[in-house]
Design an enzyme around this catalytic site. Structure first.
Site, PDB file in Angstrom:
ATOM      1  N   GLY A 126      -8.469 -11.273 -11.690  1.00  0.00           N
ATOM      2  CA  GLY A 126      -8.140 -12.388 -11.884  1.00  0.00           C
ATOM      3  C   GLY A 126      -7.591 -13.652 -12.889  1.00  0.00           C
ATOM      4  CB  CYS A 154      -3.705  -5.251   0.433  1.00  0.00           C
ATOM      5  SG  CYS A 154      -1.997  -4.997   0.433  1.00  0.00           S
ATOM      6  CG  LEU A 184      -2.144  -1.208   1.353  1.00  0.00           C
ATOM      7  CD1 LEU A 184      -3.262  -0.677   2.150  1.00  0.00           C
ATOM      8  CD2 LEU A 184      -2.972  -0.937   0.015  1.00  0.00           C
ATOM      9  N   GLY A 239      -2.275 -13.613 -11.838  1.00  0.00           N
ATOM     10  CA  GLY A 239      -1.536 -13.988 -12.948  1.00  0.00           C
ATOM     11  C   GLY A 239      -2.535 -15.859 -13.186  1.00  0.00           C
ATOM     12  CG  ASN A 266      -6.171  -7.769  -3.617  1.00  0.00           C
ATOM     13  OD1 ASN A 266      -5.201  -8.298  -4.195  1.00  0.00           O
ATOM     14  ND2 ASN A 266      -6.800  -6.834  -3.011  1.00  0.00           N
ATOM     15  CB  THR A 267      -2.405 -11.265  -5.468  1.00  0.00           C
ATOM     16  OG1 THR A 267      -2.097 -10.308  -4.169  1.00  0.00           O
ATOM     17  CG2 THR A 267      -1.997  -9.478  -6.018  1.00  0.00           C
TER      18      THR A 267
HETATM   19  C1  LIG Z   1       2.259  -4.808  -8.632  1.00  0.00           C
HETATM   20  C2  LIG Z   1       0.535  -4.861  -8.292  1.00  0.00           C
HETATM   21  C3  LIG Z   1       0.365  -3.747  -7.239  1.00  0.00           C
HETATM   22  C4  LIG Z   1      -1.391  -4.045  -7.133  1.00  0.00           C
HETATM   23  N1  LIG Z   1      -1.772  -3.173  -6.227  1.00  0.00           N
HETATM   24  C5  LIG Z   1      -2.972  -3.145  -5.534  1.00  0.00           C
HETATM   25  C6  LIG Z   1      -3.958  -2.408  -4.502  1.00  0.00           C
HETATM   26  O1  LIG Z   1      -3.085  -1.419  -4.260  1.00  0.00           O
HETATM   27  N2  LIG Z   1      -4.695  -2.524  -5.259  1.00  0.00           N
HETATM   28  C7  LIG Z   1      -6.228  -3.465  -4.981  1.00  0.00           C
HETATM   29  O2  LIG Z   1      -6.883  -4.022  -4.709  1.00  0.00           O
HETATM   30  N3  LIG Z   1      -5.030  -4.574  -5.994  1.00  0.00           N
HETATM   31  C8  LIG Z   1      -3.851  -4.254  -6.158  1.00  0.00           C
HETATM   32  N4  LIG Z   1      -2.831  -5.302  -6.659  1.00  0.00           N
HETATM   33  C9  LIG Z   1      -4.306  -6.374  -7.894  1.00  0.00           C
HETATM   34  C10 LIG Z   1      -4.674  -6.619  -9.252  1.00  0.00           C
HETATM   35  O3  LIG Z   1      -5.979  -5.911  -9.020  1.00  0.00           O
HETATM   36  C11 LIG Z   1      -5.738  -7.360  -9.219  1.00  0.00           C
HETATM   37  O4  LIG Z   1      -6.818  -7.824  -8.193  1.00  0.00           O
HETATM   38  C12 LIG Z   1      -4.109  -8.765  -9.455  1.00  0.00           C
HETATM   39  O5  LIG Z   1      -3.786  -8.522  -9.666  1.00  0.00           O
HETATM   40  C13 LIG Z   1      -5.223  -9.943 -10.508  1.00  0.00           C
HETATM   41  O6  LIG Z   1      -5.806  -9.577 -11.253  1.00  0.00           O
HETATM   42  P1  LIG Z   1      -4.353  -9.823 -12.790  1.00  0.00           P
HETATM   43  O7  LIG Z   1      -4.408 -11.505 -13.053  1.00  0.00           O
HETATM   44  O8  LIG Z   1      -5.332  -9.244 -13.641  1.00  0.00           O
HETATM   45  O9  LIG Z   1      -2.944  -8.855 -12.439  1.00  0.00           O
HETATM   46  C14 LIG Z   1      -1.853  -5.245  -7.196  1.00  0.00           C
HETATM   47  C15 LIG Z   1      -1.702  -6.323  -8.463  1.00  0.00           C
HETATM   48  C16 LIG Z   1       0.050  -6.146  -8.633  1.00  0.00           C
HETATM   49  C17 LIG Z   1       0.707  -7.005  -9.582  1.00  0.00           C
END
Ligand SMILES: Cc1cc2nc3c(=O)[nH]c(=O)nc-3n(C[C@H](O)[C@H](O)[C@H](O)COP(=O)(O)O)c2cc1C
Length: 330
Positions: free
Chosen positions: A285, A165, A107, A257, A228-229
């Protein structure tokens, strides 16, 4: 000019992200024809395409016109914290190959005043592009969120609350969220008069997910973003194990990913079946192809967001998804 993706990818991930944002803010990003208003209604917006930028990709609102010009339908700005935060020490983003990433940003934010000023500047020349502002749980919800919501409200269409987060201490388990969200929803509705949706973490427990959603809707939350991740303590959700980056000999970060796609699709499917057709759901996601995007929409997402797929494939992915989704909606 289409900025050179391959060149950017030669840098470490955080440097390439910073450079890309600078180039975009300077107007050097790809430009697509003005998109006509579409048929997707989302949280007060009429979206030209149900395809958005996920939280974390533009934390400060530095390049908003560039995302619109590129052909996105909306941007979730942030996550924004009330005061400036450095985040975790570098390195804090890792590329694992095959579109997989781990981030341990923690954050980082310049604080709400800087972001609100960027949004105000953007709104002077673009009053209609759909924006959400992502806020996180500061230690004191009312004191922290009320001024943030008040400062941001004139410039955004909706708020999201990042309840998931994995990279800061004290992020909440889903079943402990309702009392916090009651305050958040009251604060945001009271200070800003806008809807708030909650960004949930990944889960493979549909019953717990339904219970969380019911509890949060009861306290005034409008909808959900899934998801989220994946943090190390939920690594069982990964079907192929990864080498986790470490800090102080402990695995850290959150996985983004392709391995997230089955999880985000399952969560959206569960919530749509359980909640009916009216609750706004945003799927995020693992979207790396048009077929991935379509699977989230078929599962019931009103809109989808991209992060890792966009950093891997660039605007070509956006073009391909946008035209296939438009065909689905025709
Ligand atoms: C470098 C990075 C920073 C991220 N920062 C945030 C964030 O500040 N707030 C948030 O809600 N999600 C954040 N995420 C998560 C993404 O919004 C998303 O939920 C996650 O990457 C899964 O989607 P994807 O597979 O398309 O990347 C972040 C992801 C990455 C890779």
């Amino acid at each position: 000019m289409n900025f050179p993706l391959k060149l950017l990818q030669a840098f470490d991930p955080e440097t390439s992200h910073t450079l890309a944002l600078k180039a975009l803010a300077l107007g050097l990003g790809p430009k697509r024809q003005h998109l006509p208003q579409g048929t997707t209604q989302l949280l007060g917006c009429n979206l030209p395409t149900p395809l958005g930028l996920a939280g974390g990709a533009d934390k400060t609102g530095a390049a908003l016109q560039a995302w619109a010009d590129m052909g996105l339908g909306f941007v979730e700005v942030g996550t924004i914290t009330p005061n400036a935060r450095e985040g975790n020490p570098r390195p804090r983003i890792w590329r694992l190959g095959n579109g997989e990433m781990v981030n341990w940003m923690g954050l980082n934010s310049p604080g709400v005043e800087v972001v609100a000023a960027n949004l105000q500047r953007f709104r002077q020349h673009n009053a209609t592009f759909c924006l959400g502002a992502s806020l996180a749980n500061p230690s004191k919800v009312k004191e922290g969120l009320t001024p943030s919501a008040e400062l941001l409200a004139p410039w955004v269409d909706f708020f999201t609350f990042n309840a998931s987060c994995p990279n800061v201490a004290g992020h909440q388990a889903h079943d402990a969220l309702a009392p916090i969200l009651q305050e958040v929803a009251e604060v945001i509705a009271g200070a800003a008069g806008k809807a708030v949706v909650v960004k949930l973490g990944p889960t493979d427990d549909p019953e717990a997910l339904k219970a969380t959603a019911d509890a949060l809707l009861k306290v005034g939350v409008a909808g959900f973003i899934c998801c989220n991740t994946i943090p190390p303590d939920k690594r069982h959700l990964l079907h192929t194990p990864i080498d986790w980056p470490e800090h102080d000999a402990k695995p850290v970060g959150g996985y983004s990913g392709p391995q997230l796609l089955p999880i985000s699709v399952a969560m959206i499917t569960t919530l749509r079946q359980h909640l009916g057709k009216d609750v706004p759901l945003i799927g995020v996601g693992g979207v790396q192809t048009p077929a991935d995007a379509k699977s989230l929409i078929w599962a019931g997402a009103n809109a989808i967001q991209l992060y890792a797929g966009l950093t891997r494939h660039g605007v070509k992915l956006l073009d391909d998804i946008r035209s296939e989704v438009a065909l689905m909606q025709a």
